[in-house]
Design an enzyme around this catalytic site. Structure first.
Site, PDB file in Angstrom:
ATOM      1  CB  CYS A 121      -0.936  -0.011   1.200  1.00  0.00           C
ATOM      2  SG  CYS A 121      -1.771  -1.585   1.368  1.00  0.00           S
ATOM      3  CG  ASN A 180      -6.989  -1.647   1.727  1.00  0.00           C
ATOM      4  OD1 ASN A 180      -6.257  -1.333   0.784  1.00  0.00           O
ATOM      5  ND2 ASN A 180      -6.513  -1.966   2.915  1.00  0.00           N
ATOM      6  CG  HIS A 184      -3.190   2.781   2.240  1.00  0.00           C
ATOM      7  ND1 HIS A 184      -3.902   2.455   1.103  1.00  0.00           N
ATOM      8  CD2 HIS A 184      -3.214   1.671   3.028  1.00  0.00           C
ATOM      9  CE1 HIS A 184      -4.334   1.215   1.219  1.00  0.00           C
ATOM     10  NE2 HIS A 184      -3.932   0.713   2.376  1.00  0.00           N
TER      11      HIS A 184
HETATM   12  N1  COA Z   1     -18.598  -9.093  10.166  1.00  0.00           N
HETATM   13  C1  COA Z   1     -19.086  -9.197  11.410  1.00  0.00           C
HETATM   14  N2  COA Z   1     -18.314  -9.372  12.489  1.00  0.00           N
HETATM   15  C2  COA Z   1     -16.988  -9.458  12.297  1.00  0.00           C
HETATM   16  C3  COA Z   1     -16.402  -9.364  11.028  1.00  0.00           C
HETATM   17  C4  COA Z   1     -17.267  -9.169   9.919  1.00  0.00           C
HETATM   18  N3  COA Z   1     -16.824  -9.047   8.664  1.00  0.00           N
HETATM   19  N4  COA Z   1     -15.072  -9.455  11.158  1.00  0.00           N
HETATM   20  C5  COA Z   1     -14.800  -9.626  12.452  1.00  0.00           C
HETATM   21  N5  COA Z   1     -15.966  -9.631  13.164  1.00  0.00           N
HETATM   22  C6  COA Z   1     -16.150  -9.756  14.595  1.00  0.00           C
HETATM   23  C7  COA Z   1     -15.018 -10.504  15.264  1.00  0.00           C
HETATM   24  O1  COA Z   1     -15.252 -11.883  15.234  1.00  0.00           O
HETATM   25  C8  COA Z   1     -15.081  -9.943  16.682  1.00  0.00           C
HETATM   26  O2  COA Z   1     -16.118 -10.575  17.367  1.00  0.00           O
HETATM   27  P1  COA Z   1     -15.942 -10.945  18.932  1.00  0.00           P
HETATM   28  O3  COA Z   1     -15.755  -9.617  19.618  1.00  0.00           O
HETATM   29  O4  COA Z   1     -17.206 -11.647  19.245  1.00  0.00           O
HETATM   30  O5  COA Z   1     -14.721 -11.801  18.988  1.00  0.00           O
HETATM   31  C9  COA Z   1     -15.508  -8.489  16.461  1.00  0.00           C
HETATM   32  O6  COA Z   1     -16.128  -8.442  15.158  1.00  0.00           O
HETATM   33  C10 COA Z   1     -14.356  -7.512  16.511  1.00  0.00           C
HETATM   34  O7  COA Z   1     -13.292  -8.033  15.731  1.00  0.00           O
HETATM   35  P2  COA Z   1     -11.929  -7.240  15.568  1.00  0.00           P
HETATM   36  O8  COA Z   1     -10.995  -8.087  14.757  1.00  0.00           O
HETATM   37  O9  COA Z   1     -11.482  -6.733  16.887  1.00  0.00           O
HETATM   38  O10 COA Z   1     -12.459  -6.024  14.688  1.00  0.00           O
HETATM   39  P3  COA Z   1     -11.748  -4.652  14.414  1.00  0.00           P
HETATM   40  O11 COA Z   1     -12.548  -3.559  14.989  1.00  0.00           O
HETATM   41  O12 COA Z   1     -10.266  -4.689  14.699  1.00  0.00           O
HETATM   42  O13 COA Z   1     -11.928  -4.541  12.837  1.00  0.00           O
HETATM   43  C11 COA Z   1     -10.631  -4.788  10.842  1.00  0.00           C
HETATM   44  C12 COA Z   1     -11.322  -5.517  11.988  1.00  0.00           C
HETATM   45  C13 COA Z   1      -9.941  -5.833   9.963  1.00  0.00           C
HETATM   46  C14 COA Z   1     -11.693  -4.058  10.025  1.00  0.00           C
HETATM   47  C15 COA Z   1      -9.625  -3.779  11.421  1.00  0.00           C
HETATM   48  O14 COA Z   1      -8.798  -4.404  12.371  1.00  0.00           O
HETATM   49  C16 COA Z   1      -8.757  -3.171  10.370  1.00  0.00           C
HETATM   50  O15 COA Z   1      -9.234  -2.532   9.449  1.00  0.00           O
HETATM   51  N6  COA Z   1      -7.439  -3.304  10.527  1.00  0.00           N
HETATM   52  C17 COA Z   1      -6.509  -2.770   9.586  1.00  0.00           C
HETATM   53  C18 COA Z   1      -6.427  -3.693   8.431  1.00  0.00           C
HETATM   54  C19 COA Z   1      -5.834  -3.030   7.269  1.00  0.00           C
HETATM   55  O16 COA Z   1      -6.033  -1.884   7.046  1.00  0.00           O
HETATM   56  N7  COA Z   1      -5.077  -3.800   6.494  1.00  0.00           N
HETATM   57  C20 COA Z   1      -4.471  -3.326   5.333  1.00  0.00           C
HETATM   58  C21 COA Z   1      -3.407  -2.331   5.723  1.00  0.00           C
HETATM   59  S1  COA Z   1      -2.705  -1.659   4.378  1.00  0.00           S
END
Ligand code: COA
Length: 298
Positions: free
Chosen positions: A88, A254, A224
């Site tokens: 990215c 993304n 990004h």
């Molecule tokens: N739909 C519904 N629930 C979901 C889900 C989805 N698509 N994905 C995860 N969950 C649930 C999880 O199981 C968890 O449930 P629990 O609390 O019962 O265990 C809850 O939602 C929270 O999960 P978590 O992983 O803590 O979510 P988050 O707030 O960190 O969001 C991302 C997840 C991936 C959206 C976030 O971490 C993110 O965007 N990170 C950066 C990733 C990124 O940008 N990558 C590329 C970089 S260039």
């Protein structure tokens, strides 16, 4: 495909729509489309482009490079061509490399692309990642100018975080840790989120100092577009107004290296970005790596 819903996706990521390349459409096709838009929308010719840089982690093939396919399809008879792999951060790295070629005096006109077909490398059984990624491409023409318009640059790498965001079909370990070699994107979302906010907030200050421009003098910030919550956290932490931030996450998802040029194009299309505006762009992602520039738009 997975247990999720629109409310979760919008509130956790800010993504409302995404675009998928067709089955027979690859990153090089998206690049050619982006270059054609560049030519038509700006009424310019690119026949004399002498170098093509394509930033991508989702090439049509490992070899030949996407850039050599693009050089051929665009009929750029005198252009050199390389792909760069910086996930990215690739587009910002591309701008810095183009500036280097031009200031070295070896080249005069460089096309820099950020282009991805991430949906071909997405695991649609992993709900924490499959809701994020989309396809797209953007490009800019960097050319020699009497007065340099790239006011500051920053690059960096935290390779110890390689295992937190990867796409592997070969080596089975990263940093001594076992990884899945299924040719799909894998990530530790929380770790990447935390690293991104801390690193980019720091690099905003570095770019501000190097350019001699306090953040109040920056007209547009284009981080990004990984996740709207990362962008909001960066604005909160730095005090930079969200209204002066350009994003592509809400309509394209993304798109890795394509996200910054897509956000820039959106800003231009909506009449926000004007000649003379100072723009800070910072890319960050798989590697983990980052790169940023401050440019005066021409
Ligand atoms: N739909 C519904 N629930 C979901 C889900 C989805 N698509 N994905 C995860 N969950 C649930 C999880 O199981 C968890 O449930 P629990 O609390 O019962 O265990 C809850 O939602 C929270 O999960 P978590 O992983 O803590 O979510 P988050 O707030 O960190 O969001 C991302 C997840 C991936 C959206 C976030 O971490 C993110 O965007 N990170 C950066 C990733 C990124 O940008 N990558 C590329 C970089 S260039």
């Amino acid at each position: 495909m997975v247990e999720t819903n629109d409310e979760w996706i919008v509130s956790r990521t800010g993504i409302r729509t995404r675009h998928f390349a067709a089955e027979n459409e690859y990153t090089s096709h998206l690049c050619v489309g982006a270059a054609k838009s560049l030519v038509e929308e700006n009424n310019i010719t690119i026949d004399d482009v002498d170098f093509v840089i394509v930033a991508t982690v989702t090439p049509d093939q490992t070899m030949p490079s996407v850039s050599s396919q693009v050089q051929d399809k665009l009929g750029l008879a005198h252009a050199g061509a390389i792909d760069i792999s910086a996930a990215c951060a690739g587009f910002a790295y591309g701008i810095i490399l183009a500036q280097g070629l031009i200031t070295a005096g070896t080249h005069r006109k460089v096309l820099v692309f950020g282009a991805e077909t991430l949906t071909k490398f997405t695991n649609y059984e992993d709900r924490t990642s499959c809701i994020l990624f989309g396809d797209g491409a953007g490009c800019v023409l960097v050319e020699a100018a009497p007065k340099g318009n790239i006011l500051a640059a920053v690059t960096g790498s935290n390779g110890d975080g390689g295992k937190d965001l990867y796409l592997s079909n070969m080596r089975k370990q990263i940093n001594g840790q076992d990884v899945i070699t299924d040719n799909k994107i894998h990530q530790n979302g929380r770790a990447v989120f935390k690293w991104a906010v801390t690193t980019v907030a720091e690099q905003m200050q570095v770019l501000s100092e190097r350019s001699g421009l306090p953040l109040e003098k920056i007209d547009w910030f284009i981080p990004h577009s990984a996740n709207m919550r990362i962008i909001e956290a960066l604005c909160n932490q730095s005090g930079f107004p969200i209204e002066k931030t350009l994003e592509s996450i809400s309509i394209y998802g993304n798109t890795s290296s394509a996200s910054i040029p897509l956000a820039l194009h959106r800003g231009l299309r909506e009449g926000k970005v004007k000649k003379g505006d100072r723009i800070m762009m910072i890319g960050f992602g798989g590697g983990l790596v980052y790169a940023g520039v401050v440019v005066e738009w021409q």
